[in-house]
Design a protein around this motif. Structure first.
Motif, PDB file in Angstrom:
ATOM      1  N   ASP B 328       0.834  -1.195   0.000  1.00  0.00           N
ATOM      2  CA  ASP B 328       0.000   0.000   0.000  1.00  0.00           C
ATOM      3  C   ASP B 328       0.871   1.248   0.000  1.00  0.00           C
ATOM      4  O   ASP B 328       0.586   2.205  -0.724  1.00  0.00           O
ATOM      5  CB  ASP B 328      -0.898   0.014   1.253  1.00  0.00           C
ATOM      6  CG  ASP B 328      -2.089  -0.908   1.102  1.00  0.00           C
ATOM      7  OD1 ASP B 328      -2.292  -1.398  -0.021  1.00  0.00           O
ATOM      8  OD2 ASP B 328      -2.787  -1.137   2.096  1.00  0.00           O
ATOM      9  N   ALA B 330       3.867   1.689  -1.083  1.00  0.00           N
ATOM     10  CA  ALA B 330       4.522   1.927  -2.363  1.00  0.00           C
ATOM     11  C   ALA B 330       3.511   2.427  -3.391  1.00  0.00           C
ATOM     12  O   ALA B 330       3.759   3.413  -4.093  1.00  0.00           O
ATOM     13  CB  ALA B 330       5.197   0.650  -2.854  1.00  0.00           C
ATOM     14  N   LEU B 331       2.348   1.767  -3.445  1.00  0.00           N
ATOM     15  CA  LEU B 331       1.327   2.199  -4.402  1.00  0.00           C
ATOM     16  C   LEU B 331       0.848   3.610  -4.064  1.00  0.00           C
ATOM     17  O   LEU B 331       0.567   4.412  -4.944  1.00  0.00           O
ATOM     18  CB  LEU B 331       0.141   1.227  -4.397  1.00  0.00           C
ATOM     19  CG  LEU B 331       0.439  -0.188  -4.889  1.00  0.00           C
ATOM     20  CD1 LEU B 331      -0.803  -1.053  -4.759  1.00  0.00           C
ATOM     21  CD2 LEU B 331       0.919  -0.176  -6.321  1.00  0.00           C
ATOM     22  N   GLY B 332       0.778   3.885  -2.764  1.00  0.00           N
ATOM     23  CA  GLY B 332       0.279   5.183  -2.314  1.00  0.00           C
ATOM     24  C   GLY B 332       1.147   6.349  -2.764  1.00  0.00           C
ATOM     25  O   GLY B 332       0.658   7.447  -2.955  1.00  0.00           O
ATOM     26  N   VAL B 333       2.453   6.151  -2.914  1.00  0.00           N
ATOM     27  CA  VAL B 333       3.285   7.252  -3.405  1.00  0.00           C
ATOM     28  C   VAL B 333       3.407   7.201  -4.922  1.00  0.00           C
ATOM     29  O   VAL B 333       4.205   7.910  -5.511  1.00  0.00           O
ATOM     30  CB  VAL B 333       4.700   7.266  -2.784  1.00  0.00           C
ATOM     31  CG1 VAL B 333       4.634   7.569  -1.323  1.00  0.00           C
ATOM     32  CG2 VAL B 333       5.439   5.974  -3.049  1.00  0.00           C
ATOM     33  N   GLY B 334       2.605   6.352  -5.555  1.00  0.00           N
ATOM     34  CA  GLY B 334       2.562   6.360  -7.013  1.00  0.00           C
ATOM     35  C   GLY B 334       3.544   5.415  -7.673  1.00  0.00           C
ATOM     36  O   GLY B 334       3.945   5.632  -8.807  1.00  0.00           O
ATOM     37  N   ALA B 335       3.967   4.378  -6.954  1.00  0.00           N
ATOM     38  CA  ALA B 335       4.799   3.372  -7.602  1.00  0.00           C
ATOM     39  C   ALA B 335       3.887   2.461  -8.422  1.00  0.00           C
ATOM     40  O   ALA B 335       2.738   2.241  -8.056  1.00  0.00           O
ATOM     41  CB  ALA B 335       5.547   2.549  -6.571  1.00  0.00           C
TER      42      ALA B 335
END
Lengths: 264, 447
Positions: B328, B330-335
């Motif tokens: 989450d 990583a995805l949350g910062v746009g990865a």
């Protein structure tokens, strides 16, 4: 933390996020029912409501984090600056760079404090060289009120910080990518009162540059930090308006029952 | 068995233990006892196992040698007298044999040992059949030695070696056609004179397999290389394929019936008897793809098939154990999905993946059955592979196959070598595990 001046100003600001008739299903469970809401720029908006009412689900729709859940289905229109974020042409990865997120449990990467903050700018190519990256890291940590505590230990692991510091590190990480909207999913639920106060102060400052949406279980917190409040109940948006009014003069009997502690 | 201890009434004292509690405590004590018994039994068997292996295997690391001055007669070894390597090669080991027997006879006479033997040839059972080859190789390597008397350290025959180690007794010799009691008397005398000595047997660790009649010459070195090259093949193929498959299945694949089926089948594959993989390898790699028989490359490929399910299962387990909050974050910062997996999830899962890989490799290292079917069991390689390509492609054996081969040979001297081979196999395994632990430490991170 609120004064009439700011409220008047925010009332005049543009709508940042607009949701129209949003429905969300988890498999057969209808989690969000016909929610329509307009969220203003440079405002802190609080989502309150009892557990399982769908406020976190709705929050995760705004940066399409629900895409990662296979069985989740989103219908309706959500726009950011008038652009449909569920349009097939939209890359959710690009969207998430614009709509940052802070999670309930502090979740720093098991890397150094520096790398935690620098990760977003690095993958989005926001810095051309090391000096620029250093600057971004410093600025983000300063704005997250962590710079003074962390500047001497930038290379030590982020997981070695205290809970409150970790959450501020996560906020620094989220703002390092220069988002336009910051979503916070119960950011203080794992923190002690002192750390909570620090994070709340931080949220109030962030309002000057971002549209902040915060999900919280604590009505005192919603009252302290937000200018507008949305009350969710059983997947529906029951009432939405200025925080002062919601807490002093709720229109819907369910809202009143919740804020006076009779349901929830 | 709920906590109903206070249900018996108001007058219960904390100092008297009621019946139910007593029963529960007794059950707990019994369970502890079972555990201790189980551990004691397994420790006992471990000690017996290691003790037996060491007791039976250690003699293989000692070998008897006869130090002998041999006169390298120029008239016999180099008739043309020109030291031409091609001419020298024409003299086979049959030309050297009598020279060595003769040298032993002369040496025995010089030392003043009395023997009933009259002919030099009768002394031959004391010496290894490899003696002539040892001397010939040295002469061919340096032709200048011809015409001189040179001291050689020659292997004693396996019977003499066994006599020194206590494996061969005078009773057993009575039934033995290849050697008799007079030879043993002579061996005793030579030992007293320091001609017959026991020394550490490097050739056992570094050497190649030998024919059935020369157990004293056999070593595990070449098949160790075979195992080494096979493990390289297994590592090179199974780690990337296994990890990629696991990442796909765990992180990217949709949850549907088809993928569930794949998952079930991978688990089933882990339980398929290894010989089935052997016959698959025979059909696919040798009969269909025409890869060379008995080659470590083919062996490695077969063992790769066998190891993949183990690696995939353990990799998926360790990917699963990475907290979702990291994904989450990583995805949350746009990865992107891939960035979140490769930058964050995979590094955290690395220790678990390494452990699984090492377990898989260890399993593959000890596997004999599939090698039977692709021709890696038997008397295969008597020479070192020349270079890396040959290492992969030349016929070779593997350590467990070599041990199996030795264990089934008739000569008891080979029995001893089979045990010794097991010691080396275990050391090889331990080295691999130590490397894995060091790597694990390096990758391990707290969160």
């Amino acid at each position: 933390m609120k004064d009439m001046l700011i409220e008047e100003r925010t009332a005049m600001e543009d709508v940042k996020i607009s949701a129209k008739d949003v429905n969300v299903w988890y498999g057969d469970t209808h989690a969000i029912k016909d929610v329509s809401v307009e969220i203003k720029d440079k405002t802190v908006t609080a989502f309150i409501g009892p557990s399982g009412c769908g406020k976190s689900t709705f929050l995760r729709c705004i940066n399409r984090m629900n895409d990662t859940i296979d069985i989740c289905r989103v219908e309706g229109l959500i726009t950011l600056d008038g652009q449909d974020i569920y349009d097939p042409k939209v890359d959710p990865v690009q969207l998430r760079a614009k709509v940052g997120m802070v999670f309930q449990k502090p979740n720093p990467f098991p890397k150094s404090i520096y790398d935690n903050v620098a990760y977003g700018p690095r993958i989005h190519g926001l810095a051309r060289n090391k000096a620029e990256l250093d600057e971004i890291v410093e600025n983000s940590l300063r704005r997250a009120a962590l710079w003074n505590e962390a500047k001497d230990r930038l290379q030590s692991p982020g997981t070695g910080l205290s809970g409150g510091q970790q959450q501020r590190l996560c906020i620094a990480r989220a703002i390092a990518t220069e988002p336009e909207v910051l979503l916070m999913d119960e950011p203080c639920s794992a923190l002690d009162p002192i750390a909570t106060a620090q994070v709340e102060e931080l949220i109030d400052e962030l309002r000057t540059s971002y549209s902040v949406i915060i999900v919280t279980h604590s009505m005192q917190q919603a009252a302290r930090v937000s200018q507008r409040t949305a009350f969710f109940h059983l997947g529906s948006l029951v009432e939405y308006g200025e925080t002062d009014r919601i807490f002093t003069n709720p229109v819907d009997p369910r809202t009143e029952a919740y804020i006076t502690g009779r349901i929830g | 068995m709920t906590d109903a201890t206070s249900g018996s009434g108001g007058a219960s004292s904390l100092f008297t233990v009621d019946a139910l509690t007593r029963k529960r405590n007794a059950a707990e004590t019994r369970f502890r006892a079972y555990g201790i018994i189980a551990i004691t039994v397994s420790l006992l068997f471990l000690v017996i196992l290691l003790g037996t292996i060491i007791r039976n295997g250690m003699p293989a690391f000692q070998q008897s040698f006869i130090t002998l001055p041999v006169h390298l007669d120029a008239a016999k070894l180099d008739k043309n007298g020109n030291r031409n390597p091609d001419d020298l090669k024409k003299v086979t080991t049959f030309g050297y044999g009598p020279l060595i027997d003769r040298a032993l006879e002369v040496h025995v006479a010089e030392l003043g040992i009395e023997t009933p033997f009259t002919k030099a040839k009768e002394l031959n059972p004391l010496l290894s059949a490899s003696a002539a080859a040892i001397v010939r190789d040295q002469v061919l390597a340096s032709p200048d030695l011809i015409g001189k008397t040179v001291e050689f350290r020659i292997l004693a025959s396996s019977r003499v070696d066994g006599y020194l180690k206590g494996r061969v007794t005078r009773d057993s010799v009575a039934r033995d056609k290849s050697i008799n009691a007079e030879h043993l008397d002579l061996a005793d005398a030579l030992r007293k004179e320091g001609v017959l000595t026991k020394g550490f047997n490097w050739d056992f660790i570094t050497g190649a397999d030998a024919s059935e009649s020369r157990p004293e010459q056999a070593g595990i070195g070449v098949s160790m290389l075979g195992s080494f090259f096979m493990m390289l093949v297994v590592l090179i193929f199974s780690l990337p394929i296994g990890v990629a498959a696991s990442i796909y299945l765990e992180e990217f694949a949709a949850k549907n019936r088809f993928n569930d089926l794949i998952e079930v089948n991978i688990s089933n594959l882990a339980a398929v008897p290894s010989i089935v993989f052997g016959i698959l390898g025979l059909a696919v790699f040798i009969q269909f793809a025409h890869l060379p028989q008995s080659a470590p490359l083919v062996g490695g490929l077969v063992l790769t098939l066998m190891t993949l399910p183990t690696i995939i299962i353990s990799t998926r387990a360790s990917l699963k154990s990475v907290p979702p909050s990291i994904r989450d974050a990583a995805l949350g910062v746009g990865a992107s999905k891939m960035q979140s997996v490769f930058h964050h999830v995979l590094p955290l899962a690395m220790p678990g993946i390494l452990t699984g890989t090492i377990i898989g490799l260890a399993q593959a290292l000890g596997e004999t059955a599939p090698l039977l079917l692709i021709g890696m069991v038997g008397y295969i390689a008597s020479n070192y592979p020349n270079g890396i390509a040959e290492g992969f492609l030349n016929p070779n054996s593997a350590m467990p196959a070599q041990i199996y081969e030795w264990a089934k040979r008739a000569d008891p001297a080979y029995y001893e070598r089979a045990w010794g081979g097991i010691i080396i196999l275990l050391l090889f395994l331990m080295t691999m595990n130590i490397i894995a632990i060091i790597l694990r430490r390096k990758f391990e991170r707290r969160w």
